[in-house]
Design a protein around this motif. Structure first.
Motif, PDB file in Angstrom:
ATOM      1  N   GLN A  45       0.664  -1.141  -0.084  1.00 33.79           N
ATOM      2  CA  GLN A  45      -0.090   0.155  -0.027  1.00 33.79           C
ATOM      3  C   GLN A  45       0.661   1.196   0.045  1.00 33.79           C
ATOM      4  O   GLN A  45       0.652   2.288  -0.809  1.00 33.79           O
ATOM      5  N   SER A  46       2.052   1.304   0.987  1.00 34.66           N
ATOM      6  CA  SER A  46       2.694   2.607   1.024  1.00 34.66           C
ATOM      7  C   SER A  46       4.017   2.144   1.503  1.00 34.66           C
ATOM      8  O   SER A  46       4.251   1.119   2.329  1.00 34.66           O
ATOM      9  N   THR A  66       3.546  -0.377   4.756  1.00 32.42           N
ATOM     10  CA  THR A  66       2.167  -0.883   4.988  1.00 32.42           C
ATOM     11  C   THR A  66       1.672  -1.629   3.937  1.00 32.42           C
ATOM     12  O   THR A  66       1.792  -1.220   2.417  1.00 32.42           O
ATOM     13  N   LYS A  68      -1.349  -4.410   2.395  1.00 33.55           N
ATOM     14  CA  LYS A  68      -2.962  -4.522   2.675  1.00 33.55           C
ATOM     15  C   LYS A  68      -3.423  -5.701   2.053  1.00 33.55           C
ATOM     16  O   LYS A  68      -3.018  -6.071   0.797  1.00 33.55           O
ATOM     17  N   THR A  70      -6.086  -7.829   0.123  1.00 36.53           N
ATOM     18  CA  THR A  70      -7.064  -7.255  -0.909  1.00 36.53           C
ATOM     19  C   THR A  70      -8.612  -7.663  -0.378  1.00 36.53           C
ATOM     20  O   THR A  70      -9.572  -6.769  -0.401  1.00 36.53           O
ATOM     21  N   GLU A 109      -4.749  -3.711   6.777  1.00 34.90           N
ATOM     22  CA  GLU A 109      -3.578  -3.113   6.779  1.00 34.90           C
ATOM     23  C   GLU A 109      -2.505  -3.738   7.955  1.00 34.90           C
ATOM     24  O   GLU A 109      -2.990  -3.907   8.959  1.00 34.90           O
TER      25      GLU A 109
END
Length: 161
Positions: A45-46, A66, A68, A70, A109
């Motif tokens: 994610q990031s 991070t 995540k 789905t 997350e």
């Protein structure tokens, strides 16, 4: 009383604000009946790299990744994360299965924090991570392999000091 109040307002207080709420907790096995674990499907994610903001008490030097899911599986399960290719500068993952804590709003997350360094330059990295779902009875899923990479951060050309 007024003199005491004035005295306390004039004395500077040290404040160490640099801390994070725990984002992950150990996953506890609890079920005696055999439950199958669902294969995970994580995405990156990031990625936030650490930097030097000039404040020794801040958390600006922390790197944050991070991941995540789905979609959440119907049953409760934890996940193990293991680097199987590449090198990483710090310990990113624990050896035990984890789940998000109560401080995380989106239970899909998974946030991992490492000491990335207090500088304006950060080296590139590329790792391959094996992610395995663990059911409450301890059954392991088929693993997912996820590549996590970042190109690094170069010092701005105009900063010569």
């Amino acid at each position: 009383m007024k003199k005491l109040f004035i005295l306390f307002t004039l004395i500077p207080c040290l404040s160490f604000a640099g801390s994070f709420a725990p984002m992950l907790k150990d996953f506890k096995l609890s079920s005696e009946k055999s439950l199958s674990a669902v294969k995970p499907d994580f995405i990156v994610q990031s990625i936030r790299r650490g930097t030097d903001d000039g404040n020794y008490a801040s958390t600006s030097d922390a790197g944050i990744v991070t991941l995540k899911l789905t979609s959440l599986p119907e049953q409760l399960q934890g996940y193990t994360f293991e680097i199987v290719e590449g090198n990483f500068e710090d310990k990113l993952f624990t050896d035990t299965p984890v789940t998000p804590t109560e401080y995380v709003q989106d239970k899909r997350e998974f946030t991992f924090i490492w000491l990335d360094g207090s500088s304006e330059e950060q080296e590139a990295f590329k790792i391959k991570v094996k992610i395995t779902g663990i059911s409450t009875s301890g059954e392991q899923s088929e693993p997912q392999y996820l590549v996590i990479s970042h190109p690094g951060v170069k010092k701005s050309w105009w900063k010569i000091w």
